[in-house]
Design an enzyme around this catalytic site. Structure first.
Site, mmCIF file in Angstrom:
data_model
loop_
_atom_site.group_PDB
_atom_site.id
_atom_site.type_symbol
_atom_site.label_atom_id
_atom_site.label_comp_id
_atom_site.label_asym_id
_atom_site.label_seq_id
_atom_site.Cartn_x
_atom_site.Cartn_y
_atom_site.Cartn_z
ATOM 1 N N ASN A 10 1.036 -1.316 -0.029
ATOM 2 C CA ASN A 10 0.146 0.168 -0.030
ATOM 3 C C ASN A 10 0.710 1.393 -0.085
ATOM 4 O O ASN A 10 1.486 1.646 1.055
ATOM 5 C CB ASN A 10 -0.961 -0.025 1.425
ATOM 6 C CG ASN A 10 -1.658 1.238 1.323
ATOM 7 O OD1 ASN A 10 -1.367 2.137 0.807
ATOM 8 N ND2 ASN A 10 -2.985 0.971 1.914
ATOM 9 N N ASP A 70 -0.534 -4.402 12.559
ATOM 10 C CA ASP A 70 -2.011 -4.758 12.238
ATOM 11 C C ASP A 70 -2.807 -3.560 13.294
ATOM 12 O O ASP A 70 -2.325 -3.371 14.319
ATOM 13 C CB ASP A 70 -2.157 -5.881 12.689
ATOM 14 C CG ASP A 70 -3.793 -6.362 12.243
ATOM 15 O OD1 ASP A 70 -4.071 -6.145 11.247
ATOM 16 O OD2 ASP A 70 -4.299 -7.016 13.101
ATOM 17 N N ASP A 156 -10.622 6.896 8.247
ATOM 18 C CA ASP A 156 -10.223 8.412 8.947
ATOM 19 C C ASP A 156 -11.327 9.507 8.877
ATOM 20 O O ASP A 156 -11.447 10.422 9.505
ATOM 21 C CB ASP A 156 -8.854 8.773 8.135
ATOM 22 C CG ASP A 156 -7.611 8.358 8.533
ATOM 23 O OD1 ASP A 156 -7.693 7.280 9.552
ATOM 24 O OD2 ASP A 156 -6.586 8.543 7.893
#
Length: 203
Positions: A10, A70, A156
């Site tokens: 990512n 994680d 977010d």
């Protein structure tokens, strides 16, 4: 220079880690850049277990130190869910927007004062031999009623920070990288990385 493979492809997370670990003399690489293509099943029941599983798998596959995390969202009104299932909350193939909407739907009848939540992150650093060091961080807030902001990713846009009067997605990345759960976890593990980097360069 110490090379560390990040257990993610990512680009947003890689960029975040480069900012979080700025000042340490190390090179962070994505698995794909060094020819590592593995799928790691996250079978742990806690963030720490999943981070360790991933870190060890990438360290073993690359022969390098590996950094994995994680993280997820714990919503008190949902008994701590989505927790370790945060990334798969609306299904394995769901988009961020779909996960956000699924969470808002689950909380539609929950009043503002009962929407407390936190982001939690555990970072695991694995050596090629399988030795593990972990660091943990949290960020407290509450779930808003609608998404706001364009920064960040995941949940977010609905994670409201009362002290700032904004969601995590409304604050600039440099501010997020001082207060986020991942920032706290990175701070916890930073001394270990600094020591390893110094050893690697003979500083």
């Amino acid at each position: 220079m110490l090379t560390i493979v990040l257990a993610t492809n990512n680009p947003g997370k890689v960029r975040e880690y480069r900012e979080l670990l700025e000042g340490i003399y190390l090179r962070l690489v994505m698995p794909a850049k060094i020819g590592v293509h593995i799928e790691v099943e996250e079978t742990g029941s806690t963030f720490a277990e999943n981070a360790i599983i991933k870190a060890r798998a990438y360290a073993r596959a690359s022969g390098l130190y590996a950094l994995a995390d994680d993280s997820g969202l714990e919503v008190d009104a949902l008994g701590g869910q989505p927790g370790v299932l945060s990334a798969r909350y609306a299904g394995a193939q769901a988009t961020d927007a779909e996960r956000v909407q699924a969470l808002l739907t689950a909380l539609k009848d929950v009043p503002p004062d009962k929407r407390s939540a936190r982001f939690r992150c555990v970072i695991a650093l694995a050596s090629p031999d399988g030795d593990i060091v972990t660091g943990e961080g949290t960020c407290e807030g509450r779930i808003s009623f609608a998404p706001k902001g364009t920064h960040g990713f995941g949940y977010d846009p609905i994670f409201y920070l009362p002290d700032m009067g904004k969601t995590m997605a409304q604050i600039p990345p440099e501010v997020k990288n001082r207060i986020s759960h991942r920032a706290s976890a990175a701070q916890a593990i930073r001394p270990v990385l600094s020591r390893l980097a110094a050893q690697a360069c003979g500083c």
